[in-house]
Design a protein around this motif. Sequence first.
Motif, PDB file in Angstrom:
ATOM      1  N   ARG A   9       0.809  -1.209   0.000  1.00 11.71           N
ATOM      2  CA  ARG A   9       0.000   0.000   0.000  1.00 11.71           C
ATOM      3  C   ARG A   9       0.856   1.278   0.000  1.00 11.71           C
ATOM      4  O   ARG A   9       0.571   2.230  -0.708  1.00 11.71           O
ATOM      5  N   TRP A  10       1.953   1.276   0.805  1.00 11.45           N
ATOM      6  CA  TRP A  10       2.792   2.476   0.890  1.00 11.45           C
ATOM      7  C   TRP A  10       3.395   2.781  -0.479  1.00 11.45           C
ATOM      8  O   TRP A  10       3.345   3.916  -0.957  1.00 11.45           O
ATOM      9  N   LEU A  11       3.927   1.727  -1.112  1.00  9.09           N
ATOM     10  CA  LEU A  11       4.541   1.945  -2.432  1.00  9.09           C
ATOM     11  C   LEU A  11       3.498   2.433  -3.431  1.00  9.09           C
ATOM     12  O   LEU A  11       3.758   3.314  -4.236  1.00  9.09           O
ATOM     13  N   ARG A  12       2.302   1.842  -3.321  1.00 12.06           N
ATOM     14  CA  ARG A  12       1.241   2.254  -4.255  1.00 12.06           C
ATOM     15  C   ARG A  12       0.945   3.747  -4.087  1.00 12.06           C
ATOM     16  O   ARG A  12       0.848   4.491  -5.051  1.00 12.06           O
ATOM     17  N   ASP A  13       0.815   4.186  -2.828  1.00 12.44           N
ATOM     18  CA  ASP A  13       0.456   5.582  -2.580  1.00 12.44           C
ATOM     19  C   ASP A  13       1.556   6.557  -2.978  1.00 12.44           C
ATOM     20  O   ASP A  13       1.285   7.699  -3.302  1.00 12.44           O
ATOM     21  N   HIS A  14       2.825   6.094  -2.919  1.00 11.99           N
ATOM     22  CA  HIS A  14       3.920   7.019  -3.213  1.00 11.99           C
ATOM     23  C   HIS A  14       4.470   6.891  -4.634  1.00 11.99           C
ATOM     24  O   HIS A  14       4.516   7.868  -5.377  1.00 11.99           O
ATOM     25  N   LEU A  15       4.849   5.635  -4.999  1.00 14.24           N
ATOM     26  CA  LEU A  15       5.504   5.440  -6.308  1.00 14.24           C
ATOM     27  C   LEU A  15       4.678   5.985  -7.476  1.00 14.24           C
ATOM     28  O   LEU A  15       5.208   6.555  -8.414  1.00 14.24           O
ATOM     29  N   TRP A 279      -3.345   2.483 -11.895  1.00 12.90           N
ATOM     30  CA  TRP A 279      -2.542   1.564 -12.705  1.00 12.90           C
ATOM     31  C   TRP A 279      -1.410   0.904 -11.926  1.00 12.90           C
ATOM     32  O   TRP A 279      -0.755   0.001 -12.426  1.00 12.90           O
ATOM     33  N   TYR A 280      -1.159   1.337 -10.681  1.00 11.85           N
ATOM     34  CA  TYR A 280       0.052   0.896  -9.998  1.00 11.85           C
ATOM     35  C   TYR A 280       0.213  -0.646  -9.884  1.00 11.85           C
ATOM     36  O   TYR A 280       1.220  -1.190 -10.359  1.00 11.85           O
ATOM     37  N   PRO A 281      -0.748  -1.410  -9.259  1.00  8.09           N
ATOM     38  CA  PRO A 281      -0.518  -2.864  -9.124  1.00  8.09           C
ATOM     39  C   PRO A 281      -0.427  -3.572 -10.473  1.00  8.09           C
ATOM     40  O   PRO A 281       0.364  -4.496 -10.661  1.00  8.09           O
ATOM     41  N   TRP A 282      -1.229  -3.098 -11.407  1.00 13.94           N
ATOM     42  CA  TRP A 282      -1.234  -3.688 -12.754  1.00 13.94           C
ATOM     43  C   TRP A 282       0.143  -3.488 -13.393  1.00 13.94           C
ATOM     44  O   TRP A 282       0.724  -4.409 -13.973  1.00 13.94           O
ATOM     45  N   TYR A 283       0.679  -2.260 -13.246  1.00  7.87           N
ATOM     46  CA  TYR A 283       1.983  -1.956 -13.833  1.00  7.87           C
ATOM     47  C   TYR A 283       3.075  -2.801 -13.185  1.00  7.87           C
ATOM     48  O   TYR A 283       3.964  -3.328 -13.865  1.00  7.87           O
TER      49      TYR A 283
END
Length: 303
Positions: A9-15, A279-283
């Motif tokens: 979740r943290w990476l998703r929110d930031h990256l 798009w984050y998890p998909w990417y």
Amino acid sequence: MLLWAARNRWLRDHLSHWWWVRRAVRKFMPGEQRSDALAAAERYKEAGIFAVFTLLGENLTEFAEGEAVAAEYQRLLADVVERKLHGEISLKLTQLGFDIDAEGAYRLFDQLAVEAASTGNWVWIDMEGSAYTERTVAFYERALAAHQNVGLCLQAYLLRTPADVQRLLPKKPAIRLVKGAYDEPASIALHKRTEVSAAYLAVASMMLEALAAGRMSRAILATHDTELVGRIAGFPAAFGLAPARIEVQMLYGIRAAEQRRLVAEGYDASALIAYGTYWYPWYMRRLAERPANVIFALRQLLP
Ligand SMILES: Cc1cc2nc3c(=O)[nH]c(=O)nc-3n(C[C@H](O)[C@H](O)[C@H](O)COP(=O)(O)OP(=O)(O)OC[C@H]3O[C@@H](n4cnc5c(N)ncnc54)[C@H](O)[C@@H]3O)c2cc1C
């Protein structure tokens, strides 16, 4: 690590806010807006390649978000007609609120299938992680009893997939076969590349034989592994199918030259075009499929 990062979740929110990551993701999607996806489909159409649209998003927190997703797909279906495109849709059940209200998700799916059927279009169901496999297959069985224009994605790496194909055949299914993109335990899924390819070959053969016998309405090979497609290409002749009956589907931005080559060789080729802000998890799953893409992403840091 990349599949772990896809769930973080943290990476998703930031990256997903870092500019160079946003720049890198453009390799796999034409843009976040529906208009970006439609414009890409128009370019594909000129090359004789059909489109399949998917709005990115999964695992909602409120059912109303699922209703908004369904409304977006309704608008997309209308745009496809208006622009005279050949473009189907493919969605994740969790995007329709499947976790929150399974019956409500079925209602939304049902409406989309009716809308799509009115213009001769199709609705496909993506396959998510193994926690959803049984429920998704059961959902599809129900949808298939009510609609002819619905298809399901199955993953060759899952040990259960040949049995799922056999289970669906009496109902004349439409199946899109992929290798599988999730991090599954060895107790239920194959991991070695050669084993997954062998399983893919076996299930594809089963599907094409069923297609030739009129026991399936459509069989789609969704893979960028053109060597595998080449090996499967011998099957249609064996089963008495015209080569044009083989549908090969790839993702937007991957192996574009191969997609054009397949069209030139008479295959029915289509590209799955993703759009949307989530798009984050998909990417991350796309990076995990080919870690060389991480280098590509890092290179976006350069001017
Ligand atoms: C149309 C479509 C729909 C899909 N739907 C689902 C779904 O619903 N559920 C699901 O679990 N999975 C889905 N997938 C993903 C699939 O499971 C695989 O993870 C993905 O297709 C990679 O496997 P491959 O068959 O392309 O073969 P691989 O053996 O991974 O790749 C073969 C070759 O293709 C190229 N390639 C593959 N992936 C990439 C990439 N990301 N970037 C650049 N080059 C690449 C490489 O050159 C590689 O050598 C879908 C894939 C496609 C094409």
